[in-house]
Design a protein around this motif. Structure first.
Motif, PDB file in Angstrom:
ATOM      1  N   MET A   1       1.094  -1.062   0.059  1.00  0.00           N
ATOM      2  CA  MET A   1      -0.054   0.037  -0.204  1.00  0.00           C
ATOM      3  C   MET A   1       0.675   1.076   0.026  1.00  0.00           C
ATOM      4  O   MET A   1       1.772   1.301   0.694  1.00  0.00           O
ATOM      5  CB  MET A   1      -0.863   0.012   1.324  1.00  0.00           C
ATOM      6  N   ASN A   2       0.589   2.145  -1.047  1.00  0.00           N
ATOM      7  CA  ASN A   2       1.413   3.465  -0.863  1.00  0.00           C
ATOM      8  C   ASN A   2       0.812   4.510  -0.396  1.00  0.00           C
ATOM      9  O   ASN A   2       0.214   5.476  -0.785  1.00  0.00           O
ATOM     10  CB  ASN A   2       1.572   3.700  -2.439  1.00  0.00           C
ATOM     11  N   THR A   3       1.049   4.214   1.073  1.00  0.00           N
ATOM     12  CA  THR A   3       0.696   5.545   1.970  1.00  0.00           C
ATOM     13  C   THR A   3       1.962   6.150   2.536  1.00  0.00           C
ATOM     14  O   THR A   3       2.863   5.553   2.888  1.00  0.00           O
ATOM     15  CB  THR A   3       0.072   4.995   2.998  1.00  0.00           C
ATOM     16  N   VAL A   4       1.728   7.496   2.904  1.00  0.00           N
ATOM     17  CA  VAL A   4       3.136   8.286   3.564  1.00  0.00           C
ATOM     18  C   VAL A   4       2.415   9.108   4.498  1.00  0.00           C
ATOM     19  O   VAL A   4       1.351   9.337   4.748  1.00  0.00           O
ATOM     20  CB  VAL A   4       3.507   9.030   2.351  1.00  0.00           C
ATOM     21  N   LYS A   5       3.359   9.646   5.466  1.00  0.00           N
ATOM     22  CA  LYS A   5       3.133  10.461   6.331  1.00  0.00           C
ATOM     23  C   LYS A   5       2.693  11.816   5.840  1.00  0.00           C
ATOM     24  O   LYS A   5       3.525  12.123   4.927  1.00  0.00           O
ATOM     25  CB  LYS A   5       4.365  10.721   7.262  1.00  0.00           C
ATOM     26  N   PRO A   6       1.541  12.336   6.338  1.00  0.00           N
ATOM     27  CA  PRO A   6       1.020  13.497   5.610  1.00  0.00           C
ATOM     28  C   PRO A   6       2.047  14.692   6.061  1.00  0.00           C
ATOM     29  O   PRO A   6       2.686  14.750   6.870  1.00  0.00           O
ATOM     30  CB  PRO A   6      -0.286  13.811   6.442  1.00  0.00           C
ATOM     31  N   THR A 284      -4.921  20.244   0.653  1.00  0.00           N
ATOM     32  CA  THR A 284      -5.976  21.183   0.960  1.00  0.00           C
ATOM     33  C   THR A 284      -5.593  22.582   0.396  1.00  0.00           C
ATOM     34  O   THR A 284      -4.494  22.812  -0.006  1.00  0.00           O
ATOM     35  CB  THR A 284      -5.811  21.251   2.497  1.00  0.00           C
ATOM     36  N   ARG A 285      -6.384  23.773   0.695  1.00  0.00           N
ATOM     37  CA  ARG A 285      -6.216  24.961   0.214  1.00  0.00           C
ATOM     38  C   ARG A 285      -4.971  25.450   1.123  1.00  0.00           C
ATOM     39  O   ARG A 285      -4.299  26.569   0.587  1.00  0.00           O
ATOM     40  CB  ARG A 285      -7.624  25.870   0.424  1.00  0.00           C
ATOM     41  N   GLY A 286      -4.810  24.850   2.151  1.00  0.00           N
ATOM     42  CA  GLY A 286      -3.783  25.589   3.158  1.00  0.00           C
ATOM     43  C   GLY A 286      -2.369  25.047   2.568  1.00  0.00           C
ATOM     44  O   GLY A 286      -1.490  25.370   3.153  1.00  0.00           O
ATOM     45  N   GLY A 287      -2.384  24.031   1.787  1.00  0.00           N
ATOM     46  CA  GLY A 287      -1.081  23.414   1.216  1.00  0.00           C
ATOM     47  C   GLY A 287      -0.870  22.051   1.761  1.00  0.00           C
ATOM     48  O   GLY A 287       0.245  21.564   1.376  1.00  0.00           O
ATOM     49  N   ALA A 288      -1.550  21.760   2.861  1.00  0.00           N
ATOM     50  CA  ALA A 288      -1.111  20.313   3.163  1.00  0.00           C
ATOM     51  C   ALA A 288      -1.723  19.154   2.437  1.00  0.00           C
ATOM     52  O   ALA A 288      -2.569  19.354   1.388  1.00  0.00           O
ATOM     53  CB  ALA A 288      -2.021  20.186   4.623  1.00  0.00           C
ATOM     54  N   THR A 289      -0.720  18.275   2.220  1.00  0.00           N
ATOM     55  CA  THR A 289      -0.893  17.065   1.579  1.00  0.00           C
ATOM     56  C   THR A 289      -1.173  15.783   2.219  1.00  0.00           C
ATOM     57  O   THR A 289      -0.401  15.721   3.047  1.00  0.00           O
ATOM     58  CB  THR A 289       0.074  16.743   0.488  1.00  0.00           C
ATOM     59  N   TYR A 290      -2.056  14.825   1.761  1.00  0.00           N
ATOM     60  CA  TYR A 290      -2.295  13.682   2.463  1.00  0.00           C
ATOM     61  C   TYR A 290      -2.368  12.509   1.415  1.00  0.00           C
ATOM     62  O   TYR A 290      -2.823  12.886   0.179  1.00  0.00           O
ATOM     63  CB  TYR A 290      -3.512  13.577   3.335  1.00  0.00           C
TER      64      TYR A 290
END
Length: 471
Positions: A1-6, A284-290
């Motif tokens: 599974m390709n998941t990463v720390k946000p 997100t609009r604030g620039g955070a990525t998940y």
């Protein structure tokens, strides 16, 4: 599974949020506002996720809970500083009230099951002492028996034949051959078939057109399906707002969210969803990525156009968002009214500044009422304008206080309750219920049954979770 720390703000772990709620009080438990304690709790939780759910309304929270039950690790991103979406419990005059969807009924199979699951206390609204409806020249007072009796006489013929084209109301396409011709008809076109008097036209326009966002906008089939879901019976249809929660809808969605034990990030409106084929990135609009393996987009259809999807959404999804399903000018208000008539139910035609006022219960002075409007020009913050609208119905009434929410101008709603337009049931709905790649969709707008109600949101959330788990 390709998941990463946000890479952005860390989520609120449900246990941390509930622990912090003891310090911040009931507001945090009800999801009314983000607090400094809750924001601090965001920094304490880390993790990689199987599924990201965008939106913490009933559809999103339902999907998150079902996914957690199947062993998935879930993150919920919510644009607002509260949970609930189109439901919103707050206070008015020290009373707990809902500024969005509020009611449950035994005819709502999914919502009623949740109510029983969590054993929450319910109550009902008080019956009116009098009703006020339109005449040719203004408004007139009637007894409840007279007012609702005449409404039944006007409304019932609208749905003649609905037993045939909606024989299985929770499966709206069971007789699509009969449904398709009817789905082309607007509420207004159906009104026009009856050649009513001017007064009865206003009467019917208020009863049906106000909910539709205007008779010319709304599809006959939307209201006809609600009629069929109410056992093709006016009294059931009229009383489908049978109970509300003593602690508001926030009590139910909070119980579901706690049960889900999903992580939550508030104040995180989503800007883009990118499906690379083996994972999905949400920014997100604030620039955070998940990142996660799958995503459930649990925001209203009207908002899809505000999110950048890569690859882009198919035409039918884009068109639905542009055309709207949620009524784009919907407003709900709570009013404190004093009237020498007692508890007053009022209804104007759909063009009235306020289309309907429903008494909820008596206060020490006057009574508490909720009201609905689709008037673009009504300012829910202008008490003088609201009082003038109330006095159109009851000139002797005094508006003591008012508070409302304009769902059409809410940037995270872009509209109120769901009401499909002609053709959207047979030409659009089944398509936009389907996932696209690793992205599934959930909201009350796309429910097969009680679209526009809490029940529809729960139904849709369950379907999206099943799609994610089954794909």
């Amino acid at each position: 599974m390709n998941t990463v720390k946000p890479s952005g703000p860390q989520p609120i772990n449900r246990r941390a949020l509930l622990k912090g709620a003891g310090a911040v009080g009931a507001a945090a438990l009800l999801g009314i506002a983000a607090t400094s304690q809750a924001r601090a709790a965001q920094q304490s939780a880390v993790g990689a996720y199987d599924v990201i759910v965008i939106g913490a309304g009933f559809a999103g929270v339902t999907a998150a809970r079902e996914l957690r039950r199947s062993g998935k690790k879930v993150l919920i991103l919510e644009a607002r500083g509260r949970i609930g979406g189109h439901t919103w419990t707050d206070t008015f005059l020290g009373e707990k009230v809902d500024f969005g969807g509020a009611w449950l009924d035994e005819t709502h199979p999914h919502a009623w099951a949740e109510l029983k699951r969590y054993g929450l206390q319910t109550t009902g609204d008080s019956a009116p002492d009098v009703t006020i409806f339109p005449t040719d020249t203004g408004y007139r007072t009637y007894t409840p028996t007279e007012g609702f009796g005449h409404t039944e006489q006007l409304v019932t013929p609208l749905f003649e034949g609905s037993r045939d084209y909606f024989p299985k109301p929770l499966d709206p396409w069971a007789r699509e051959d009969l449904l398709r011709p009817v789905d082309k008809i607007s509420m207004q076109e159906k009104f026009n078939q009856f050649k009513l008097s001017p007064a009865d036209t206003k009467w019917l326009s208020g009863a049906m057109g106000g909910l539709a966002g205007g008779g010319a906008r709304g599809a006959l089939t939307q209201m006809a399906q609600w009629w069929a879901l109410s056992n093709w019976d006016y009294k059931t249809f009229n009383n489908v707002n049978s109970v509300r929660l003593v602690q508001g809808t926030a009590a139910l969605i909070q119980a579901m969210l706690t049960d889900a034990s999903a992580d939550l990030v508030l104040n995180s409106p989503v800007a883009s969803v990118t499906d690379s084929g083996d994972r999905v990135q949400v920014t997100t609009r604030g620039g955070a990525t998940y990142q996660a393996a799958k995503v459930v987009v649990a925001v209203p259809v009207n908002l899809w156009k505000d999110i950048t999807f890569n690859p882009g959404l198919p035409t039918v999804y884009r068109n639905a968002s542009t055309a709207t399903i949620g009524v784009p000018t919907a407003k709900k208000l709570w009013l404190h009214i004093r009237s020498d008539k007692g508890l007053v139910f009022t209804r104007g035609d759909e063009k009235a500044p306020i289309s309907t006022i429903v008494p909820s219960y008596p206060l020490g002075d006057g009574y508490l009422a909720f009201a609905f409007s689709i008037a673009p020009g009504l300012d829910v913050t202008n008490t003088q304008q609201i009082e003038a609208a109330v006095k159109q119905f009851d000139p002797g009434a005094k508006l003591l206080a008012a508070r409302g929410h304009d769902w059409g101008n809410d940037p995270y709603a872009r509209g109120g309750w769901s009401f499909k337009q002609p053709g959207q049931l047979t030409q659009t709905l089944r398509s936009i219920q389907q996932p696209i790649g690793r992205v599934a969709f959930a909201n009350s707008d796309i429910a097969s049954g009680w679209s526009g109600w809490i029940d529809g949101a729960i139904e849709s959330g369950q379907r999206a979770a099943a799609q994610v788990m089954g794909a």
